[in-house]
Write a protein that holds these residues in place. Sequence first.
Motif, PDB file in Angstrom:
ATOM      1  N   SER A  41       0.841  -1.212   0.000  1.00 38.58           N
ATOM      2  CA  SER A  41       0.000   0.000   0.000  1.00 38.58           C
ATOM      3  C   SER A  41       0.864   1.245   0.000  1.00 38.58           C
ATOM      4  CB  SER A  41      -0.921   0.033   1.227  1.00 38.58           C
ATOM      5  OG  SER A  41      -1.862  -1.005   1.145  1.00 38.58           O
ATOM      6  N   ASP A 161      -5.733  -0.568  -4.881  1.00 42.41           N
ATOM      7  CA  ASP A 161      -5.186  -1.160  -3.661  1.00 42.41           C
ATOM      8  C   ASP A 161      -6.224  -2.097  -3.044  1.00 42.41           C
ATOM      9  OD1 ASP A 161      -3.728  -1.881  -1.459  1.00 42.41           O
ATOM     10  OD2 ASP A 161      -3.565   0.136  -0.611  1.00 42.41           O
ATOM     11  N   GLU A 162      -6.059  -3.371  -3.268  1.00 47.32           N
ATOM     12  CA  GLU A 162      -6.977  -4.404  -2.782  1.00 47.32           C
ATOM     13  C   GLU A 162      -8.444  -4.045  -3.035  1.00 47.32           C
ATOM     14  OE1 GLU A 162      -6.258  -6.304   0.880  1.00 47.32           O
ATOM     15  OE2 GLU A 162      -4.120  -5.789   0.931  1.00 47.32           O
TER      16      GLU A 162
HETATM   17 MG    MG Z   1      -2.066  -2.785   2.071  1.00 45.25          MG
END
Ligand code: MG
Length: 240
Positions: A41, A161-162
């Motif tokens: 991240s 991000d995810e």
């Molecule tokens: Mg992360």
Amino acid sequence: MISIKNVNKSFGTHHVLTDISLEVPKSNVIALIGPSGAGKSTLIRTINALEPIDSGEIIVNGISIHDKKTNINKARTNIGFVFQSFNLYPFLSVLDNVTISPIKVKKQSKEQAEKRAVELLTSLGLGDKVHAFPGRLSGGQQQRVAIARALAMDPEVMLFDEPTSALDPEMVKEVLDAIRKLAHEGMTMVVVTHEMGFAKEICDEIVFMAEGKIVEVAPPSEFFSNPKTERAQNFLKAVL
Ligand code: MG
Ligand code: ADP
């Protein structure tokens, strides 16, 4: 399209990115994978300067993102970012969520922005949700609105991000389908994901990170069948 050169970053005394270098050619899709706390991240957030860096350089489409002389707000219009938590404006309709930045930042007319927003939302299967409010939508629908909102700025690069980690399992597919479609359209993307099947299918390159370092970079066919490092072998044993 994205060039990351010798990037280092610490939070206090904690060195979270160590000498990261990575090139993402135009229209390539990179999956950033690795254990929790690896720095995925943090790394993806440095690409649009949501996190400052201590040293190194990041260039996106010719613009040095962390250079003090760079107008970062202007540079960011070229970089779409989709988070795990969709971050829609709860008091704005879907349409207003998607048109607010094109109108305010890109100075598009309301008509122009709305026409494009309806096109994008329709292509993402949300043509009937244009006037709904985010709270009335499922997680998967909200995440697709977030993708439409990012695309409305016509970015050259999309960062995820995810994007499916906060979703119920039955909604993962609709969001992955949207990202897959972008990949086929030639969008340059960096995707942090735990969806290994997806990474294997759509990504040109897998970048495996652990403890703030890039440990291994390989095409998916190679990475998943024949990981070179013990660190990656152990990670794959745990997740596959
Ligand atoms: Mg992360
Ligand atoms: P990942 O996304 O791979 O799980 P992160 O980039 O979120 O990893 O975190 C990498 C490391 O940096 C972790 O040890 C995390 O605790 C730390 N970290 C992340 N953000 C901050 C912050 N804002 N302040 C201090 N430490 C942070």
